[in-house]
Design a protein around this motif. Structure first.
Motif, PDB file in Angstrom:
ATOM      1  N   LYS A 183       0.954  -1.394   0.047  1.00 54.07           N
ATOM      2  CA  LYS A 183      -0.137  -0.041  -0.046  1.00 54.07           C
ATOM      3  C   LYS A 183       0.751   1.423  -0.191  1.00 54.07           C
ATOM      4  N   LYS A 193       3.979   1.617  -1.015  1.00 55.80           N
ATOM      5  CA  LYS A 193       4.567   1.659  -2.247  1.00 55.80           C
ATOM      6  C   LYS A 193       3.773   2.102  -3.310  1.00 55.80           C
ATOM      7  N   ARG A 194       2.482   1.558  -3.426  1.00 52.29           N
ATOM      8  CA  ARG A 194       1.394   2.090  -4.380  1.00 52.29           C
ATOM      9  C   ARG A 194       1.220   3.589  -4.154  1.00 52.29           C
ATOM     10  N   GLN A 246       4.136   5.495  -5.710  1.00 53.92           N
ATOM     11  CA  GLN A 246       3.950   5.521  -7.205  1.00 53.92           C
ATOM     12  C   GLN A 246       3.151   6.405  -7.650  1.00 53.92           C
ATOM     13  N   THR A 247       2.027   6.394  -6.994  1.00 49.30           N
ATOM     14  CA  THR A 247       0.899   7.459  -7.380  1.00 49.30           C
ATOM     15  C   THR A 247       1.162   8.778  -7.085  1.00 49.30           C
ATOM     16  N   ARG A 270      -5.570   4.926  -2.917  1.00 51.23           N
ATOM     17  CA  ARG A 270      -4.172   5.049  -3.001  1.00 51.23           C
ATOM     18  C   ARG A 270      -3.366   5.837  -2.207  1.00 51.23           C
TER      19      ARG A 270
END
Length: 111
Positions: free
Chosen positions: A18, A20-21, A24-25, A55
């Protein structure tokens, strides 16, 4: 900025995927503005957007990081918006570098 990302990771250390996402977002948002500063669609984020909430928005530190990049809540508090005259490339580049470091460094926020 680093402290904000570190705080986000510490607050959600039980769920690395979560975090890392989220990173990235955030990198996508920052990168899109840096590459297309004149495009309003990249400088405006609907806070109620389900993907944004899942996110970034629901994570402690997600919205704060965008605010450090220059985004502000509009009058209705429905959007985060980065006015064109407030786009600061050095800040966006620094944000991108911090996010990239947070994504690739497995020890980020651990020490």
């Amino acid at each position: 900025m680093r402290n904000c990302l570190r705080s986000l990771k510490q607050s959600h250390k039980e769920d690395d995927a979560k975090v890392k996402r989220a990173f990235q977002t955030l990198l996508t948002y920052v990168g899109n503005v840096a590459k297309n500063p004149d495009e309003e669609k990249f400088r405006k984020i609907r806070l109620s957007n389900p993907s944004f909430q899942e996110r970034v928005g629901s994570l402690n530190g997600g919205v704060q990081f965008l605010e450090l990049c220059g985004f502000v809540k509009d009058e209705s508090a429905a959007f985060l918006f980065l006015p064109r005259d407030k786009v600061d490339m050095p800040i966006l580049n620094s944000a991108g570098a911090e996010l990239n470091s947070a994504i690739v460094n497995p020890f980020f926020g651990v020490l």
